[in-house]
Scaffold this motif. Structure first.
Motif, mmCIF file in Angstrom:
data_model
loop_
_atom_site.group_PDB
_atom_site.id
_atom_site.type_symbol
_atom_site.label_atom_id
_atom_site.label_comp_id
_atom_site.label_asym_id
_atom_site.label_seq_id
_atom_site.Cartn_x
_atom_site.Cartn_y
_atom_site.Cartn_z
ATOM 1 N N ALA A 69 -33.484 -72.287 16.882
ATOM 2 C CA ALA A 69 -34.824 -72.458 16.309
ATOM 3 C C ALA A 69 -35.890 -72.268 17.376
ATOM 4 C CB ALA A 69 -34.969 -73.838 15.670
ATOM 5 N N ASN A 101 -37.029 -71.548 11.955
ATOM 6 C CA ASN A 101 -36.226 -72.770 12.046
ATOM 7 C C ASN A 101 -34.789 -72.553 11.582
ATOM 8 O OD1 ASN A 101 -36.915 -72.525 9.325
ATOM 9 N ND2 ASN A 101 -37.012 -74.748 8.991
ATOM 10 N N CYS A 173 -40.085 -78.133 14.307
ATOM 11 C CA CYS A 173 -39.466 -76.841 14.021
ATOM 12 C C CYS A 173 -37.941 -76.849 14.149
ATOM 13 C CB CYS A 173 -40.043 -75.757 14.942
ATOM 14 S SG CYS A 173 -41.773 -75.368 14.610
ATOM 15 N N SER A 175 -34.188 -77.188 13.081
ATOM 16 C CA SER A 175 -33.618 -76.859 11.769
ATOM 17 C C SER A 175 -32.974 -78.058 11.091
ATOM 18 C CB SER A 175 -32.587 -75.726 11.911
ATOM 19 O OG SER A 175 -31.474 -76.141 12.691
#
Length: 204
Positions: A69, A101, A173, A175
């Motif tokens: 990400a 992401n 951000c 994931s």
């Protein structure tokens, strides 16, 4: 236009001993050759026949770091355009934090081509990784790197639970967050050092 993003999440793959790695058993193939090249070599491979993921070879035979990400920093309109082009018509607009992401999402947003496989990140003029000046005293809540189990490898026994995914604690951000996160193991220090600014000149 240059696209830039802060690396906020990675996964380490430790080479031959790592049963979840493409280089498990120390087997070098046409597909995973980049993992056995010098540290800093880009490894791009397809998944599900339509998406790409990008890794960077690291210290250790067959070892590599997956970029999971990024925090988009520059070139967001182009990133959004590239991501939207791969989504179904009528899908809701993407938030900035959703542009990169995920490993395939960031490859789409940066328009990473398959032909980048085996290129040298240290000398390639179109793509590079640099030290991130923002991870420091200016962002005390984001500078802590934590580790957790990797994503999507549940079928690989004990290796599925090893804490070899690394992310910046609390970063919007990332994931997937894990309540079992911990301090990174020393053995995977290379993956922690991958946190920096990733820049790319797309072909558009």
């Amino acid at each position: 236009m240059i696209e830039r993003g802060r690396v906020v999440e990675t996964e380490a793959y430790l080479g031959g001993e790592d049963k979840a790695s493409h280089s498990a058993g120390g087997k070098c193939t046409e597909r995973n050759t980049a993992m056995f090249m010098k540290p800093g070599t880009i490894y791009v491979y397809p998944i599900y026949g339509i998406y790409l993921c990008m890794n960077v070879s690291s210290q250790g035979e067959g070892a590599a770091v997956l970029l999971r990400a990024l925090e988009p920093l520059h070139g967001l309109p182009l990133m959004r355009q590239l991501r939207t082009a791969r989504r179904r018509e009528g899908a809701r607009p993407l938030k900035d934090k959703e542009l990169c992401n995920g490993p395939s999402k960031l490859c789409q947003a940066l328009d990473i081509p398959r032909c980048f496989d085996r290129r040298d990140l240290a000398s390639e003029p179109e793509v590079w990784l640099e030290r991130d000046p923002q991870i420091g005293s200016q962002e005390p809540d984001l500078k802590e790197v934590v580790s957790a189990s990797r994503i999507g490898i549940a079928s690989h026994g004990e290796w599925a639970t090893k804490p070899l995914r690394f992310y910046l604690r609390g970063h919007h951000c990332v994931s997937v967050f894990s309540w079992k996160c911990r301090a990174p193991p020393f053995k995977a220090k290379t993956a922690c050092l991958m946190f920096g600014i990733f820049s790319f000149f797309p072909s558009h």
